[in-house]
Write an enzyme that holds these catalytic residues in place. Structure first.
Site, PDB file in Angstrom:
ATOM      1  N   GLY A 183      -3.281   8.679  -3.586  1.00 26.43           N
ATOM      2  CA  GLY A 183      -1.932   9.225  -3.543  1.00 26.43           C
ATOM      3  C   GLY A 183      -1.080   8.457  -2.551  1.00 26.43           C
ATOM      4  O   GLY A 183      -1.595   7.766  -1.663  1.00 26.43           O
ATOM      5  N   CYS A 184       0.231   8.597  -2.682  1.00 26.40           N
ATOM      6  CA  CYS A 184       1.137   7.839  -1.806  1.00 26.40           C
ATOM      7  C   CYS A 184       1.050   8.317  -0.356  1.00 26.40           C
ATOM      8  O   CYS A 184       0.861   7.509   0.566  1.00 26.40           O
ATOM      9  CB  CYS A 184       2.569   7.920  -2.331  1.00 26.40           C
ATOM     10  N   TYR A 185       1.185   9.617  -0.128  1.00 21.70           N
ATOM     11  CA  TYR A 185       1.084  10.134   1.234  1.00 21.70           C
ATOM     12  C   TYR A 185      -0.291   9.857   1.854  1.00 21.70           C
ATOM     13  O   TYR A 185      -0.377   9.419   3.012  1.00 21.70           O
ATOM     14  CB  TYR A 185       1.353  11.638   1.261  1.00 21.70           C
ATOM     15  N   PRO A 186      -1.388  10.109   1.127  1.00 18.60           N
ATOM     16  CA  PRO A 186      -2.700   9.822   1.704  1.00 18.60           C
ATOM     17  C   PRO A 186      -2.898   8.350   2.062  1.00 18.60           C
ATOM     18  O   PRO A 186      -3.602   8.046   3.031  1.00 18.60           O
ATOM     19  CB  PRO A 186      -3.669  10.245   0.598  1.00 18.60           C
ATOM     20  N   THR A 187      -2.290   7.431   1.300  1.00 22.30           N
ATOM     21  CA  THR A 187      -2.420   6.019   1.629  1.00 22.30           C
ATOM     22  C   THR A 187      -1.942   5.757   3.055  1.00 22.30           C
ATOM     23  O   THR A 187      -2.601   5.055   3.839  1.00 22.30           O
ATOM     24  CB  THR A 187      -1.634   5.153   0.633  1.00 22.30           C
TER      25      THR A 187
END
Length: 357
Positions: A154-158
């Site tokens: 996911g974008c935030y987890p990256t």
């Protein structure tokens, strides 16, 4: 790639794709395959969506990839999709979770050739799938080279994992440390529905959400950060299309005894010293300002890496107050979605990781 003390130690690669967040369906009908010699067949299931459009744009300029696409009137036809999935050397699933789970089940039992790369949340914490963040560790990149099932992060987890995992591995942060993640993203992260609102209707300038504290990105944050504990996650969107900043505040009391801001920065520098797409920026506000990385000398804007597969990591600190704020800046549709999918595709197909990026 690492900025250290204001000097670039390795060259900064920028992707050249243009924006692909148009609200409308693609005007062209993708019923013709891009036929190329000595190429790998790639099927993008969900190519008309926000991520799918950007994946296709990144791949369409390449001569080592043959994009296979059904006629537009058969894009959702089950039998057609099954056929294309099993014909392809690689499939990128740009679908909602339930649809991805269904599509993944359509790989025929005897097909041990097709690589699936899923951009949804469906398989990110599934141990049968390989988590698609190559920079997690050297071992992770090696796993991706042979994996046939890859879950795109996911974008935030990256951003969160990119900041925190190196600190856990270095022993600076302990497993179980309770952290908070504050993050702001462009509205394209909400898909076409939210894009329609922000681009054609009256709307709020900023929105916080995820107040149930059950955001779908939390499980992968807990697992792949190495913390094993869910952070408190406070996501927000604002009135810009692409880009994001993910911020993690730290009290030194939570860290290994004696840790200072430079120690945090050094751990990130060491972890990403050979990275192409992840850069550690100069240490502290003054150095970041001197490098021209703050708008008007004060503001960290979230959209500076739009249409790239880059991620920049910042360490802001105050040793006297024993506090630090770590920030990751990336394109939510680039390193946070389509760019990461193409990077994982390259690794899985055995081509240069930077191809098309």
């Amino acid at each position: 790639m690492i900025y250290n003390n204001g000097k670039i130690l390795t060259a900064f690669l920028l992707a050249g794709s243009s924006s692909a967040f148009n609200l409308m369906q693609p005007t062209q009908t993708f019923h013709q395959s891009t036929v190329l010699d000595m190429s790998k067949k790639v099927f993008i299931d969900g190519e008309a969506g926000t991520t799918g459009l950007q994946v296709r744009e990144r791949l369409s300029k390449r001569d080592d990839i043959e994009i296979i696409s059904p006629p537009s009137d058969l894009r959702k036809d089950e039998e057609t999709r099954k056929k294309y999935i099993n014909e392809a050397d690689a499939v990128i699933l740009c679908l909602p979770d339930a649809a991805s789970i269904e599509a993944a089940s359509w790989v025929e039992p005897g097909n041990d050739r097709t690589v699936l790369i899923d951009a949804s949340t469906a398989f990110r914490v599934d141990d049968a799938w390989t988590y698609g963040f190559p920079e997690l560790s050297k071992e992770q990149r090696e796993k991706l080279k042979t994996s046939k099932r890859i879950a795109n992060p996911g974008c935030y987890p990256t951003g969160f994992i990119g900041l925190i995992r190196p600190l856990v591995d270095a022993g600076i942060l302990s497993e179980g440390t309770p952290l908070t993640v504050n993050a702001i993203s462009g509205y394209s992260g909400g898909g076409k529905g939210l894009m329609t609102i922000f681009e054609t209707e009256d709307h709020e300038p900023w929105s916080g959400y995820g107040f149930s504290l059950k955001h779908k990105h939390i499980p992968e944050m807990a697992k792949y950060s190495g913390l094993g504990k869910a952070p408190i996650f406070q996501p927000q969107i604002a009135d810009f299309d692409q880009g994001m900043v993910v911020s993690v505040p730290l009290h030194y009391a939570w860290l290994k005894e004696g840790t200072k801001g430079k120690d945090i920065h050094d751990a990130l520098v060491k972890h990403y010293q050979d990275s192409t797409f992840v850069s550690v920026m100069p240490l502290g506000e003054t150095a970041v300002k001197d490098a021209g990385l703050l708008e008007r000398g004060a503001f960290l804007r979230p959209d500076s890496l739009k249409n790239t597969n880059q991620m920049e990591l910042f360490v802001f600190y105050n040793d006297e107050a024993e506090q630090a704020v770590l920030c990751a800046r990336l394109d939510n549709l680039g390193k946070g979605a389509s760019g990461a999918a193409v990077q994982n595709l390259n690794i899985a197909l055995g081509v240069d990781e930077t191809t098309g990026l």
